[in-house]
Design a protein around this motif. Structure first.
Motif, PDB file in Angstrom:
ATOM      1  N   VAL A  64      24.482  -2.698 -33.002  1.00 20.17           N
ATOM      2  CA  VAL A  64      25.499  -1.651 -32.947  1.00 20.17           C
ATOM      3  C   VAL A  64      25.213  -0.634 -34.028  1.00 20.17           C
ATOM      4  O   VAL A  64      24.630  -0.955 -35.077  1.00 20.17           O
ATOM      5  CB  VAL A  64      26.928  -2.229 -33.104  1.00 20.17           C
ATOM      6  N   ARG A  65      25.660   0.579 -33.795  1.00 21.69           N
ATOM      7  CA  ARG A  65      25.335   1.688 -34.682  1.00 21.69           C
ATOM      8  C   ARG A  65      25.743   1.406 -36.121  1.00 21.69           C
ATOM      9  O   ARG A  65      24.999   1.703 -37.060  1.00 21.69           O
ATOM     10  CB  ARG A  65      26.028   2.953 -34.179  1.00 21.69           C
ATOM     11  N   ALA A  66      26.896   0.829 -36.331  1.00 21.27           N
ATOM     12  CA  ALA A  66      27.428   0.633 -37.680  1.00 21.27           C
ATOM     13  C   ALA A  66      26.573  -0.300 -38.522  1.00 21.27           C
ATOM     14  O   ALA A  66      26.633  -0.255 -39.755  1.00 21.27           O
ATOM     15  CB  ALA A  66      28.855   0.097 -37.604  1.00 21.27           C
ATOM     16  N   ASP A  67      25.779  -1.149 -37.887  1.00 21.87           N
ATOM     17  CA  ASP A  67      24.984  -2.122 -38.639  1.00 21.87           C
ATOM     18  C   ASP A  67      23.607  -1.595 -39.023  1.00 21.87           C
ATOM     19  O   ASP A  67      22.828  -2.311 -39.644  1.00 21.87           O
ATOM     20  CB  ASP A  67      24.825  -3.410 -37.823  1.00 21.87           C
ATOM     21  N   PHE A  68      23.288  -0.367 -38.618  1.00 21.79           N
ATOM     22  CA  PHE A  68      21.959   0.190 -38.874  1.00 21.79           C
ATOM     23  C   PHE A  68      22.062   1.399 -39.804  1.00 21.79           C
ATOM     24  O   PHE A  68      22.550   2.458 -39.400  1.00 21.79           O
ATOM     25  CB  PHE A  68      21.291   0.586 -37.559  1.00 21.79           C
ATOM     26  N   PRO A  69      21.570   1.275 -41.043  1.00 21.25           N
ATOM     27  CA  PRO A  69      21.721   2.370 -42.001  1.00 21.25           C
ATOM     28  C   PRO A  69      20.618   3.421 -41.978  1.00 21.25           C
ATOM     29  O   PRO A  69      20.797   4.515 -42.507  1.00 21.25           O
ATOM     30  CB  PRO A  69      21.697   1.644 -43.352  1.00 21.25           C
ATOM     31  N   SER A  70      19.484   3.107 -41.378  1.00 21.84           N
ATOM     32  CA  SER A  70      18.345   4.020 -41.440  1.00 21.84           C
ATOM     33  C   SER A  70      17.964   4.461 -40.036  1.00 21.84           C
ATOM     34  O   SER A  70      17.806   3.617 -39.146  1.00 21.84           O
ATOM     35  CB  SER A  70      17.143   3.335 -42.101  1.00 21.84           C
ATOM     36  N   TRP A  71      17.764   5.785 -39.870  1.00 19.22           N
ATOM     37  CA  TRP A  71      17.583   6.362 -38.542  1.00 19.22           C
ATOM     38  C   TRP A  71      16.403   7.317 -38.480  1.00 19.22           C
ATOM     39  O   TRP A  71      16.068   7.991 -39.453  1.00 19.22           O
ATOM     40  CB  TRP A  71      18.851   7.133 -38.153  1.00 19.22           C
ATOM     41  N   GLY A  72      15.808   7.382 -37.284  1.00 19.74           N
ATOM     42  CA  GLY A  72      14.844   8.415 -36.986  1.00 19.74           C
ATOM     43  C   GLY A  72      15.546   9.661 -36.488  1.00 19.74           C
ATOM     44  O   GLY A  72      16.782   9.704 -36.388  1.00 19.74           O
ATOM     45  N   GLN A  73      14.740  10.660 -36.133  1.00 17.72           N
ATOM     46  CA  GLN A  73      15.301  11.951 -35.752  1.00 17.72           C
ATOM     47  C   GLN A  73      15.644  12.032 -34.267  1.00 17.72           C
ATOM     48  O   GLN A  73      16.330  12.955 -33.834  1.00 17.72           O
ATOM     49  CB  GLN A  73      14.332  13.085 -36.109  1.00 17.72           C
ATOM     50  N   GLY A  74      15.170  11.090 -33.487  1.00 13.04           N
ATOM     51  CA  GLY A  74      15.466  11.046 -32.061  1.00 13.04           C
ATOM     52  C   GLY A  74      14.406  11.729 -31.222  1.00 13.04           C
ATOM     53  O   GLY A  74      13.663  12.592 -31.688  1.00 13.04           O
ATOM     54  N   THR A  75      14.338  11.309 -29.954  1.00  7.63           N
ATOM     55  CA  THR A  75      13.434  11.921 -28.998  1.00  7.63           C
ATOM     56  C   THR A  75      14.192  12.090 -27.674  1.00  7.63           C
ATOM     57  O   THR A  75      14.915  11.190 -27.239  1.00  7.63           O
ATOM     58  CB  THR A  75      12.150  11.080 -28.822  1.00  7.63           C
ATOM     59  N   GLN A  76      14.027  13.264 -27.073  1.00  4.16           N
ATOM     60  CA  GLN A  76      14.778  13.599 -25.862  1.00  4.16           C
ATOM     61  C   GLN A  76      14.082  13.026 -24.632  1.00  4.16           C
ATOM     62  O   GLN A  76      12.872  13.173 -24.468  1.00  4.16           O
ATOM     63  CB  GLN A  76      14.887  15.124 -25.721  1.00  4.16           C
ATOM     64  N   VAL A  77      14.887  12.405 -23.775  1.00  3.90           N
ATOM     65  CA  VAL A  77      14.414  11.946 -22.470  1.00  3.90           C
ATOM     66  C   VAL A  77      15.265  12.615 -21.400  1.00  3.90           C
ATOM     67  O   VAL A  77      16.499  12.579 -21.464  1.00  3.90           O
ATOM     68  CB  VAL A  77      14.517  10.412 -22.351  1.00  3.90           C
ATOM     69  N   THR A  78      14.599  13.250 -20.453  1.00  2.00           N
ATOM     70  CA  THR A  78      15.296  13.896 -19.347  1.00  2.00           C
ATOM     71  C   THR A  78      14.772  13.326 -18.041  1.00  2.00           C
ATOM     72  O   THR A  78      13.560  13.371 -17.789  1.00  2.00           O
ATOM     73  CB  THR A  78      15.101  15.417 -19.372  1.00  2.00           C
ATOM     74  N   VAL A  79      15.682  12.786 -17.238  1.00  2.00           N
ATOM     75  CA  VAL A  79      15.313  12.207 -15.952  1.00  2.00           C
ATOM     76  C   VAL A  79      15.887  13.106 -14.860  1.00  2.00           C
ATOM     77  O   VAL A  79      17.098  13.169 -14.655  1.00  2.00           O
ATOM     78  CB  VAL A  79      15.847  10.774 -15.801  1.00  2.00           C
ATOM     79  N   SER A  80      15.000  13.816 -14.207  1.00  2.00           N
ATOM     80  CA  SER A  80      15.448  14.805 -13.226  1.00  2.00           C
ATOM     81  C   SER A  80      14.331  15.101 -12.245  1.00  2.00           C
ATOM     82  O   SER A  80      13.150  15.056 -12.607  1.00  2.00           O
ATOM     83  CB  SER A  80      15.855  16.094 -13.939  1.00  2.00           C
ATOM     84  N   SER A  81      14.719  15.402 -11.026  1.00  2.00           N
ATOM     85  CA  SER A  81      13.728  15.810 -10.026  1.00  2.00           C
ATOM     86  C   SER A  81      13.609  17.329  -9.993  1.00  2.00           C
ATOM     87  O   SER A  81      12.801  17.870  -9.237  1.00  2.00           O
ATOM     88  CB  SER A  81      14.125  15.275  -8.647  1.00  2.00           C
TER      89      SER A  81
END
Length: 123
Positions: free
Chosen positions: A106-123
């Motif tokens: 769960v989010r609250a238990d994780f103190p260190s994060w990356g910047q994220g990567t976008q995923v788009t699923v679309s035709s």
């Protein structure tokens, strides 16, 4: 300082696959667990899969179980998220995160994060 760098996001058609990577700084065995978190547009960020770095125990949220697979490569300091049978509702930002002690996926238990990567699923 803990650093996590995600990569592998992009545009994919429904039913397609992507593999996300999370490179972690330092000795990966210093981390208790690495998790992948998903944030859909306008929604809360939630844990979808986590892996314990020492024993490899995996956790999956119900809606990704059977479609996504988490794995780790200790030698490459990398945790992967293999995503198959992607659906439009899988569109959003995927983050990896680290925790150093026992906890839940769960989010609250994780103190260190990356910047994220976008995923788009679309035709």
């Amino acid at each position: 300082q803990v650093q996590l760098v995600e990569s592998g996001g992009g545009l994919v058609q429904p039913g397609g696959s992507l593999r996300l990577s999370c490179v972690v700084s330092g000795d990966p065995l210093d981390y208790h667990a690495i998790g992948w978190f998903f944030q859909a547009p306008g929604k809360q960020r939630e844990g979808i899969s986590c892996i314990n770095m020492k024993d490899g125990i995996e956790y999956y949220r119900d809606y990704v179980r059977g479609r996504f697979t988490i794995s780790r490569d200790i030698a490459k300091n990398t945790v992967y998220l293999e995503m198959n049978s992607l659906k439009p509702e899988d569109t959003g930002v995927y983050y990896c995160a680290a925790r150093f002690v026992y906890g839940l996926c769960v989010r609250a238990d994780f103190p260190s994060w990356g910047q994220g990567t976008q995923v788009t699923v679309s035709s």
